[in-house]
Design an enzyme around this catalytic site. Structure first.
Site, PDB file in Angstrom:
ATOM      1  N   TYR A 141       0.823  -1.210   0.000  1.00  0.00           N
ATOM      2  CA  TYR A 141       0.000   0.000   0.000  1.00  0.00           C
ATOM      3  C   TYR A 141       0.861   1.266   0.000  1.00  0.00           C
ATOM      4  O   TYR A 141       0.446   2.293  -0.528  1.00  0.00           O
ATOM      5  CB  TYR A 141      -0.925   0.035   1.225  1.00  0.00           C
ATOM      6  N   LYS A 192       3.170 -15.365   1.909  1.00  0.00           N
ATOM      7  CA  LYS A 192       3.550 -16.249   0.808  1.00  0.00           C
ATOM      8  C   LYS A 192       5.072 -16.304   0.688  1.00  0.00           C
ATOM      9  O   LYS A 192       5.671 -15.720  -0.217  1.00  0.00           O
ATOM     10  CB  LYS A 192       2.872 -15.801  -0.505  1.00  0.00           C
ATOM     11  N   ASP A 225      -2.869 -17.881   0.209  1.00  0.00           N
ATOM     12  CA  ASP A 225      -3.897 -18.421  -0.698  1.00  0.00           C
ATOM     13  C   ASP A 225      -4.634 -19.579  -0.043  1.00  0.00           C
ATOM     14  O   ASP A 225      -5.860 -19.683  -0.090  1.00  0.00           O
ATOM     15  CB  ASP A 225      -3.288 -18.827  -2.057  1.00  0.00           C
ATOM     16  N   ASP A 249      -6.448  -7.240   3.529  1.00  0.00           N
ATOM     17  CA  ASP A 249      -7.568  -6.599   2.831  1.00  0.00           C
ATOM     18  C   ASP A 249      -8.461  -7.670   2.215  1.00  0.00           C
ATOM     19  O   ASP A 249      -9.682  -7.667   2.371  1.00  0.00           O
ATOM     20  CB  ASP A 249      -7.017  -5.656   1.749  1.00  0.00           C
ATOM     21  N   ASP A 253     -12.315  -9.390   3.592  1.00  0.00           N
ATOM     22  CA  ASP A 253     -13.553  -9.371   2.803  1.00  0.00           C
ATOM     23  C   ASP A 253     -14.162 -10.774   2.744  1.00  0.00           C
ATOM     24  O   ASP A 253     -15.378 -10.942   2.824  1.00  0.00           O
ATOM     25  CB  ASP A 253     -13.289  -8.879   1.369  1.00  0.00           C
TER      26      ASP A 253
HETATM   27  C1  IPM Z   1     -10.521  -1.463   3.352  1.00  0.00           C
HETATM   28  C2  IPM Z   1     -10.746  -0.790   2.033  1.00  0.00           C
HETATM   29  C3  IPM Z   1      -9.561   0.144   1.775  1.00  0.00           C
HETATM   30  C4  IPM Z   1      -8.313  -0.707   1.671  1.00  0.00           C
HETATM   31  C5  IPM Z   1      -9.717   1.052   0.540  1.00  0.00           C
HETATM   32  C6  IPM Z   1     -10.980   1.869   0.603  1.00  0.00           C
HETATM   33  C7  IPM Z   1      -8.518   1.939   0.364  1.00  0.00           C
HETATM   34  O1  IPM Z   1     -10.903  -1.713   1.026  1.00  0.00           O
HETATM   35  O2  IPM Z   1     -10.400  -0.775   4.374  1.00  0.00           O
HETATM   36  O3  IPM Z   1     -10.508  -2.692   3.397  1.00  0.00           O
HETATM   37  O4  IPM Z   1      -7.991  -1.246   0.608  1.00  0.00           O
HETATM   38  O5  IPM Z   1      -7.637  -0.835   2.689  1.00  0.00           O
HETATM   39 MN    MN Z   2     -10.992  -3.789   1.722  1.00  0.00          MN
END
Ligand code: IPM
Ligand code: MN
Length: 368
Positions: A141, A192, A225, A249, A253
């Site tokens: 990042y 990884k 993975d 990240d 999700d």
């Molecule tokens: C998160 C979001 C952020 C990230 C974006 C909005 C920059 O996806 O907080 O998970 O990638 O960290």
């Molecule tokens: Mn995210």
């Protein structure tokens, strides 16, 4: 009475709608005597429209002075064309970086009442309680160089750089091991190392910290993975997962969907403890984004934002009873069958964002 200074940054899309529900809760706790002082400012596209930047220096200064920041969401198609440096996400990244919020805690809890809202089978997710600890101020990042260059042959080449130092890995590993001790005492470290040098170092440093300081905690290493695959195969094998910025990240999700909806997952981003005051800078935000497709229609699920406020009560203000109370209220409201559209069974009636917020306030009233 101690006063807790909160900066509210609702942002874009559904951010303002879900923040409004948290303001109701702040009002309720205030009435009961908890000292909250709030300020509100712009971030993301909203800040860009007003100031031409994703977050103003004034808002940054307020964030620095706050005991905690509550963040909604940023982004949307409206700002697709703005310069890269001023894109809405840059506001969030600046907050994380300048406040030094290196530890991102993303709990994924499946409330019993929601086990059927997940896309996975009930037995896979029922009773799930895992914590993803994502490194938040390093890795790909922020690594430099980060650019697109034009080559002599006219082609372009894009570069992002994954960097981790010993110190960055040590401090996030400590957060994970500390948390594990208060939970089921197990850490799974995901990287990884089979293709990345940063993964080799990550694994080595985590192993070292474990041996030196946390030998009582169970540690396993898992390829990132494979970790994604295991999360959808049998997530209950995990307790705390510690991983880098990008893998964190993605894995968070995935974990969000185990709980029924991305609308359910709160998060806390914490800085280092101040050696004098013991205070840590902190920002609390839902894992879901700005969801421009449903913004402004009262469809958004406010529970991830409300849960994020709950994490602020717990981690920034030490209001453990209040945090527990809020969690019980959430569980009760879900058990009573109230659902926004994202977690409602097909064909069932869904309630509006503000109805769910009102129901939580009412439940707090009943429980307290
Ligand atoms: C998160 C979001 C952020 C990230 C974006 C909005 C920059 O996806 O907080 O998970 O990638 O960290
Ligand atoms: Mn995210």
């Amino acid at each position: 009475m101690a006063t807790h200074k909160l900066l509210l940054l609702p942002g874009d899309g559904i951010g303002p709608e879900v923040m409004r529900e948290v303001e109701k809760l702040i009002g309720w706790f205030r009435k009961r005597g908890t000292g909250f002082e709030t300020e509100t400012d712009l971030v993301g596209g909203a800040a860009y429209d007003a100031h031409g930047v994703a977050i103003s220096d004034a808002a940054m200064a307020r964030a620095m002075n706050a005991d905690a920041v509550l963040f909604g969401a940023v982004g949307g198609p409206k700002w697709d064309g703005v310069p890269y440096e001023a894109r809405p996400e840059a506001g969030l990244l600046r907050l994380r970086k300048d406040l030094g919020l290196f530890a991102n805690l993303r709990p994924a809890i499946c409330y019993p009442a929601l086990a059927d809202a997940s896309s996975l089978k009930r037995e896979v997710v029922e009773g799930l309680d895992i914590m993803i600890v994502r490194e938040l101020t390093g890795g790909v990042y922020f690594g430099e160089p980060k650019e697109i260059v034009t080559l002599e042959n006219g082609q372009q080449r894009a570069i992002d750089t994954q960097i981790y130092t010993t110190g960055e890995i040590e401090r996030i590993a400590r957060v994970a091991f500390d948390l594990a001790r208060k939970r089921r005492n197990k850490v799974s470290s995901a990287e990884k190392h089979n293709v990345m040098r940063s993964g080799v170092l990550w694994r080595k440093v985590v192993t070292q910290v474990h041996g030196d300081e946390f030998a009582d905690v169970q540690l396993e290493h898992v390829l990132a993975d494979n970790c994604g695959m295991q999360l959808v195969r049998w997530p209950k094998q995990f307790d705390v997962i510690v991983t880098d910025n990008l893998f964190g990240d993605i894995l968070s999700d995935i974990a969000a969907m185990l709980t029924g909806s991305l609308g359910m997952l709160p998060s806390a981003s914490l800085g280092a403890e101040d050696s004098q005051t013991g205070h840590r800078r902190a920002l609390y935000e839902p894992v879901h984004g700005s969801a421009p497709d449903i913004a402004g229609r009262g469809l958004a699920n406010p529970l991830a934002m409300i849960g994020s406020f709950g994490m602020a009560l717990r981690y920034s203000f030490g209001l453990i009873e209040e945090a527990d109370l809020l969690e019980r209220a959430i569980a009760q409201v879900l058990a009573a069958g109230l659902r926004t559209k994202d977690i409602a069974p097909a064909g069932a009636n869904a309630v509006a964002t503000s109805d769910l917020g009102d129901a939580i306030v009412k439940e707090l009233e009943t429980l307290s």
